[in-house]
Design a protein around this motif. Structure first.
Motif: not given
Length: 467
Positions: A167, A191, A194, A196, A221, A223-224, A227-228, A231, A256
């Motif tokens: 995370w 994790h 995805y 947020y 916040y 972000l897993s 997802l990172m 991103l 996102l």
């Protein structure tokens, strides 16, 4: 003779045209058979349109961070947005929760730290300096460069390349994080998918100006890792697409949303878009949500009126370190012989009301605070409140956390003391009898000692001793 020759030539060209058409027809038939075979081969299984995020997940290499082990503190990478100009005043907030050699992450500064901060304290996160964006081609189009620096901290944190991360948690340098509770919250989620995770603002106006489904970054916040990774390849493109946006949080939200990822709300993140005394909010914290963060510590009044802001945070952390999952959890109980109601915010405050009020009434925060925006129109908040009343029955006697100890019976004893007499209305509540609480100067709350297996202790297991 001439006519006969012309007729022969016409017959020749007509024959040739027929042969060409026949050849073309054969070619079209063969092409049709080839296309039919390709269709049968490719679409014999139920074909679905491609999912860009799913394709990226399939292509990305397996990271050492993708494990099935339970989430713990070492799995979290923190990215803290700071400024050299304000670090002197805000570093104490970060150092209140940072654990050297345990927590992982960086504080990102807008420029190299000045000599007064060197050598850099080992009690603070290691520092990094944000990339200079003034030389980029996009810079002249950016309406708020500071916000681009903030949102770019996400990318720069990821590009540090730390291993075994599940995370990424982003927050400001005037945010206090309660990291053990954060671990418990994130442990509920996968994790490798995805996610947020965060929360919106307490004020309706703040949310309506941006989005009710946007995580406010001051509160922090998460972000897993999965997802990172996505991103990191898209964020620069989002900044180019949205240079006109004024908020780093909204740029992230927009990016996102373009990827099809919605906010997962966790109410323990507190933006604190409020002004003045927030004791009414902290004294009625829901018992079904662990406290994860408190933002805007530098703007609100000190949460303990007898201490300054930094001392107040340090004082609250004493209770947190002894039993993190119980901190600020509200317990409501009654003393029937005196017709008193008690509202306990564990590790912070205790209120006595000189009459019996239902839980639905006491669970509403007392509106000791003001809206974030001076000229906002009601309704102000996303939660129900109860206003300050001139009715003495509705005016609490307030006691605030003073000390704690572990008793010989293996109980946690927290002591709350009266700072001053009731200021707003000193008259007594006579509606249920003459039972004044004016003589009470101290309250002790006895709670079962937390055990390593205990995640969310029952707040109603507390008992009281009035002195």
């Amino acid at each position: 003779m001439f006519f006969t020759m012309v007729s022969s030539i016409k017959s020749f060209f007509n024959l040739n045209s027929i042969q060409q058409k026949h050849s073309l027809l054969k070619s079209l038939v063969l092409l049709g058979l080839v296309l039919f075979m390709l269709y049968t081969l490719l679409f014999s299984h139920h074909y679905q349109p491609p999912n860009l995020l799913a394709i990226h997940k399939q292509k990305r290499p397996v990271s050492r961070s993708v494990t099935n082990s339970p989430t713990n503190l070492s799995d979290i990478m923190f990215g803290i947005v700071g400024s050299v100009k304000t670090w002197k005043h805000k570093r104490s907030y970060v150092e209140s929760w940072w654990r050297p050699n345990v927590t992982r992450g960086y504080v990102f500064l807008d420029r190299e730290p000045s000599q007064e901060f060197l050598p850099w304290s080992s009690n603070s996160p290691p520092f990094r300096v944000n990339r200079n964006i003034t030389k980029s081609k996009l810079y002249p189009k950016i309406v708020n460069p500071i916000q681009i620096r903030i949102v770019h901290t996400i990318l720069e944190t990821f590009r540090e390349g730390d291993k075994d991360v599940k995370w990424y948690v982003m927050a400001d340098d005037d945010t206090v994080l309660f990291i053990d509770n954060l671990v418990e919250v994130l442990a509920k989620y996968d994790h490798t998918k995805y996610f947020y995770i965060g929360e919106n603002s307490e004020c309706i106006r703040s949310n309506s100006d941006f989005s009710f489904d946007m995580a406010f970054g001051g509160a922090g916040y998460a972000l897993s890792y999965a997802l990172m990774e996505v991103l990191a390849t898209k964020l620069d493109g989002c900044i180019e697409r949205y240079p006109h946006l004024h908020s780093s949080d909204f740029i992230l939200h927009a990016c996102l949303a373009d990827l099809g990822v919605a906010l997962t709300h966790e109410k323990g993140f507190h933006q604190i878009d409020l002004r003045g005394d927030i004791s009414g909010l902290l004294s009625a914290h829901n018992s079904d949500r662990p406290l994860v963060s408190l933002h805007h510590i530098d703007i609100i009044d000190p949460i303990f009126s007898s201490k300054n802001r930094s001392e107040s945070v340090t004082h609250l952390m004493k209770a947190y370190k002894l039993d993190h999952s119980r901190l600020l959890q509200q317990t409501i109980c009654y003393h029937r012989p005196s017709n008193w109601s008690f509202s306990i915010s564990w590790g912070y405050s205790t209120h006595i009301y000189e009459t019996i009020f239902p839980q639905s009434f006491l669970q509403k925060p007392l509106e000791t605070f003001r809206p974030w925006m001076k000229y906002a129109k009601p309704p102000f908040y996303i939660f129900n409140t109860r206003g300050i009343s001139n009715n003495p029955c509705e005016t609490p006697h307030e006691f605030f956390f003073d000390s704690m100890e572990i008793s010989s019976e293996d109980q946690i004893v927290t002591t709350y003391v009266r700072i001053s007499p009731r200021q707003r209305n000193r008259s007594r509540c006579f509606s249920t009898g003459n039972h004044s609480a004016d003589s009470i100067t101290r309250i002790q709350v006895f709670s079962p000692a937390a055990t390593p297996k205990k995640v969310s202790p029952n707040p109603n297991s507390n008992s009281l001793l009035l002195v």
